[in-house]
Scaffold this active site. Structure first.
Site, PDB file in Angstrom:
ATOM      1  N   SER A 136     -15.957 -12.711   4.397  1.00 57.57           N
ATOM      2  CA  SER A 136     -14.938 -13.176   3.455  1.00 57.57           C
ATOM      3  C   SER A 136     -15.502 -14.087   2.370  1.00 57.57           C
ATOM      4  O   SER A 136     -14.932 -14.192   1.291  1.00 57.57           O
ATOM      5  CB  SER A 136     -13.841 -13.929   4.220  1.00 57.57           C
ATOM      6  OG  SER A 136     -13.234 -13.058   5.138  1.00 57.57           O
ATOM      7  N   ILE A 161     -21.415  -1.062   5.103  1.00 58.44           N
ATOM      8  CA  ILE A 161     -21.514  -0.474   3.768  1.00 58.44           C
ATOM      9  C   ILE A 161     -21.010   0.974   3.777  1.00 58.44           C
ATOM     10  O   ILE A 161     -21.618   1.873   4.365  1.00 58.44           O
ATOM     11  CB  ILE A 161     -22.964  -0.568   3.238  1.00 58.44           C
ATOM     12  CG1 ILE A 161     -23.457  -2.024   3.313  1.00 58.44           C
ATOM     13  CG2 ILE A 161     -23.045  -0.023   1.818  1.00 58.44           C
ATOM     14  CD1 ILE A 161     -22.552  -3.061   2.673  1.00 58.44           C
ATOM     15  N   ARG A 245      -8.893  -3.287  -5.208  1.00 61.82           N
ATOM     16  CA  ARG A 245      -7.867  -3.621  -4.208  1.00 61.82           C
ATOM     17  C   ARG A 245      -6.607  -2.783  -4.393  1.00 61.82           C
ATOM     18  O   ARG A 245      -5.888  -2.520  -3.437  1.00 61.82           O
ATOM     19  CB  ARG A 245      -7.509  -5.111  -4.292  1.00 61.82           C
ATOM     20  CG  ARG A 245      -8.480  -5.924  -3.510  1.00 61.82           C
ATOM     21  CD  ARG A 245      -8.239  -7.386  -3.518  1.00 61.82           C
ATOM     22  NE  ARG A 245      -9.375  -8.012  -2.850  1.00 61.82           N
ATOM     23  CZ  ARG A 245      -9.905  -9.172  -3.179  1.00 61.82           C
ATOM     24  NH1 ARG A 245      -9.401  -9.874  -4.167  1.00 61.82           N
ATOM     25  NH2 ARG A 245     -10.950  -9.639  -2.515  1.00 61.82           N
ATOM     26  N   LYS A 271      14.194  17.035  21.149  1.00 60.50           N
ATOM     27  CA  LYS A 271      15.560  16.800  21.644  1.00 60.50           C
ATOM     28  C   LYS A 271      15.544  15.956  22.913  1.00 60.50           C
ATOM     29  O   LYS A 271      14.729  16.193  23.807  1.00 60.50           O
ATOM     30  CB  LYS A 271      16.222  18.144  21.958  1.00 60.50           C
ATOM     31  CG  LYS A 271      16.615  18.920  20.732  1.00 60.50           C
ATOM     32  CD  LYS A 271      17.465  20.111  21.119  1.00 60.50           C
ATOM     33  CE  LYS A 271      17.893  20.858  19.871  1.00 60.50           C
ATOM     34  NZ  LYS A 271      18.020  22.275  20.053  1.00 60.50           N
ATOM     35  N   ILE A 339       7.995   6.798  18.013  1.00 62.24           N
ATOM     36  CA  ILE A 339       8.952   7.901  17.842  1.00 62.24           C
ATOM     37  C   ILE A 339       8.439   9.172  18.534  1.00 62.24           C
ATOM     38  O   ILE A 339       9.215   9.987  19.016  1.00 62.24           O
ATOM     39  CB  ILE A 339       9.239   8.119  16.329  1.00 62.24           C
ATOM     40  CG1 ILE A 339      10.112   6.965  15.825  1.00 62.24           C
ATOM     41  CG2 ILE A 339       9.886   9.476  16.054  1.00 62.24           C
ATOM     42  CD1 ILE A 339      10.368   6.938  14.335  1.00 62.24           C
ATOM     43  N   GLY A 342       5.384   9.694  24.543  1.00 60.10           N
ATOM     44  CA  GLY A 342       4.082   9.938  25.189  1.00 60.10           C
ATOM     45  C   GLY A 342       3.187  10.816  24.338  1.00 60.10           C
ATOM     46  O   GLY A 342       1.964  10.610  24.271  1.00 60.10           O
ATOM     47  N   GLU A 365     -12.385  -5.050   1.707  1.00 60.54           N
ATOM     48  CA  GLU A 365     -12.000  -5.474   0.343  1.00 60.54           C
ATOM     49  C   GLU A 365     -11.161  -6.746   0.363  1.00 60.54           C
ATOM     50  O   GLU A 365     -10.254  -6.932  -0.448  1.00 60.54           O
ATOM     51  CB  GLU A 365     -11.239  -4.322  -0.335  1.00 60.54           C
ATOM     52  CG  GLU A 365     -11.531  -4.151  -1.799  1.00 60.54           C
ATOM     53  CD  GLU A 365     -12.886  -3.485  -2.051  1.00 60.54           C
ATOM     54  OE1 GLU A 365     -13.597  -3.140  -1.083  1.00 60.54           O
ATOM     55  OE2 GLU A 365     -13.229  -3.329  -3.232  1.00 60.54           O
TER      56      GLU A 365
END
Ligand SMILES: Cc1cc2nc3c(=O)[nH]c(=O)nc-3n(C[C@H](O)[C@H](O)[C@H](O)COP(=O)(O)OP(=O)(O)OC[C@H]3O[C@@H](n4cnc5c(N)ncnc54)[C@H](O)[C@@H]3O)c2cc1C
Length: 385
Positions: A136, A161, A245, A271, A339, A342, A365
């Site tokens: 950072s 990289i 960005r 269903k 949603i 499994g 980034e």
């Protein structure tokens, strides 16, 4: 679904690209090369073909041999690539910004030599900023370029990289002076003439393309391979980040949109309790939340792109787009798995891969926390880094 408006030209460009990606890229990246490394030659074919659609070539002006597309159109096209495959989007992004830096900063002899190949998708570029102890905080870069007559000798190590093992050229950020801000300089290294060692890194996802460590040992580079002026790499990198960005935001958006599309389809087919699960209010609410966040991510991303096109400073808006879209991708991909029940955690369904891909997006980034610090600084004028 979910865009502000597109001109007829933009719509035509998006539709044409979408057909190509659905026919050629989707089956390869999401089936044959799912979690498998794509060799350079095959990735190169995609770069060459995508360049004809305006990717890579579009970010550089006509005066330098590019197509000079506007930023909004570029972002619309790039969203399509990212929604098809994050792995395909990475080399497009890195080659685009490599080309831009060379167009903007390189002396004529380097521009003439490397830019045409990059714009045609024939060359791969890497940008080496991060190091094992430098993430950072780019001010702490240690990789040294020491002057030796009309050359520099480079020693150090870069990590994370993108395009590393594909790269023909490396734009390497090096320390040429002790001042943290004014002591950084960019050099262009040609892998054949200024060899560097590359070792790929295996990750939770994003593995169909290369992220690598790069080792530089007494690499001798002519002083004329400097990009920009000595000591200006930090300034030039920050200018690039504001733009790149927005593209990374579009990567988060692409993952999120694809997760929503997969979840919407599944919810109308599966269903339970005597009806499709989309007919259960809690699933419907989840889809509504996901769709709203996808559109919010797109609006923030396109706003930042429009500001850059207009030449207006957009550091805060680019940070907001990157922060929101990449965090939204994590939440939306997780909801898409939920949603799917499994099935969502099996390799049979794309959402399993999207959830792993989304986790990566808030890191490169500038992490989410770094984007928050940029936004906070813009709001208050107080630096909380
Ligand atoms: C897939 C991928 C591709 C990449 N591609 C490239 C590339 O092409 N070229 C390149 O140079 N780099 C690349 N990177 C590196 C990327 O830019 C860094 O990983 C990123 O900047 C974070 O640095 P770090 O990993 O060292 O984390 P660190 O900086 O060590 O951060 C660790 C944690 O601390 C937090 N943190 C750090 N400082 C602060 C602070 N001041 N306040 C609050 N929290 C803080 C961070 O948000 C994070 O959560 C890539 C990374 C990935 C994962």
């Amino acid at each position: 679904m979910g865009y502000v408006f597109r001109t007829e030209e933009q719509q035509g460009a998006v539709d044409g690209l979408r057909r190509y990606l659905a026919d050629k890229a989707d089956p390869l990246f999401n089936k044959e090369y799912r979690d498998r490394f794509m060799p350079k030659e095959q990735m190169g074919e995609f770069m060459r073909e995508l360049s004809e659609f305006g990717l890579i070539s579009g970010v550089v002006g006509e005066e330098h041999g590019g197509l000079g597309l506007d930023w909004l159109t570029m972002i619309m096209l790039f969203e399509e690539v990212a929604a098809t495959s994050i792995d395909l989007s990475v080399p497009v992004l890195i080659n685009s910004f490599g080309a831009q830096m060379i167009a903007r900063l390189a002396p004529a002899h380097l521009r003439e030599r490397y830019l045409p190949g990059l714009l045609k998708g024939e060359l791969f570029c890497s940008a080496g900023i991060s190091e094992p102890d430098v993430g950072s905080n780019v001010l702490e870069i240690k990789t040294r370029a020491r002057r030796d007559g009309d050359h520099y000798i480079i020693n150090g190590e870069k990590t994370w990289i993108s395009n590393g093992s594909y790269s023909d050229i490396l734009i390497c950020t090096c320390r040429t002076g002790d001042d943290p801000r004014r002591g950084l300089t960019h050099f262009l290294l040609d892998r054949k003439e200024h060899p560097y060692e590359v070792r790929d890194i295996h990750k939770i996802a994003w593995n169909s393309q290369s992220t690598a460590q790069i080792f530089l040992t007494d690499v001798r580079v002519p002083a004329s391979n400097m990009l920009g002026n000595e000591g200006e790499a930090l300034k030039n990198t920050l200018t690039m980040f504001e733009r790149s960005r927005v593209f990374v935001a579009a990567q988060g958006l692409g993952i999120a949109r694809r997760a929503l599309e997969e979840a919407t389809r599944y919810a109308t087919e599966r269903k339970q309790h005597g009806k499709v699960i989309a007919g259960h209010q809690l699933i419907s609410a989840m889809l509504a939340e996901m769709a709203t966040n996808v559109d919010a991510a797109r609006l923030l991303t396109q706003r930042a792109a429009s500001m850059i096109e207009a030449g207006v400073p957009a550091e805060m808006e680019a940070a907001m787009a990157k922060y929101f879209a990449c965090e939204a991708a994590v939440t939306i991909a997780r909801q898409a798995v939920q949603i799917h029940g499994g099935n969502g955690v099996t390799k049979e369904f794309l959402v399993e891969k999207l959830a792993r891909e989304a986790i990566v997006a808030p890191i490169p980034e500038g992490t989410t926390q770094i984007q928050q610090l940029i936004i906070g600084r813009a709001l208050t004028g107080v630096n909380a880094f």
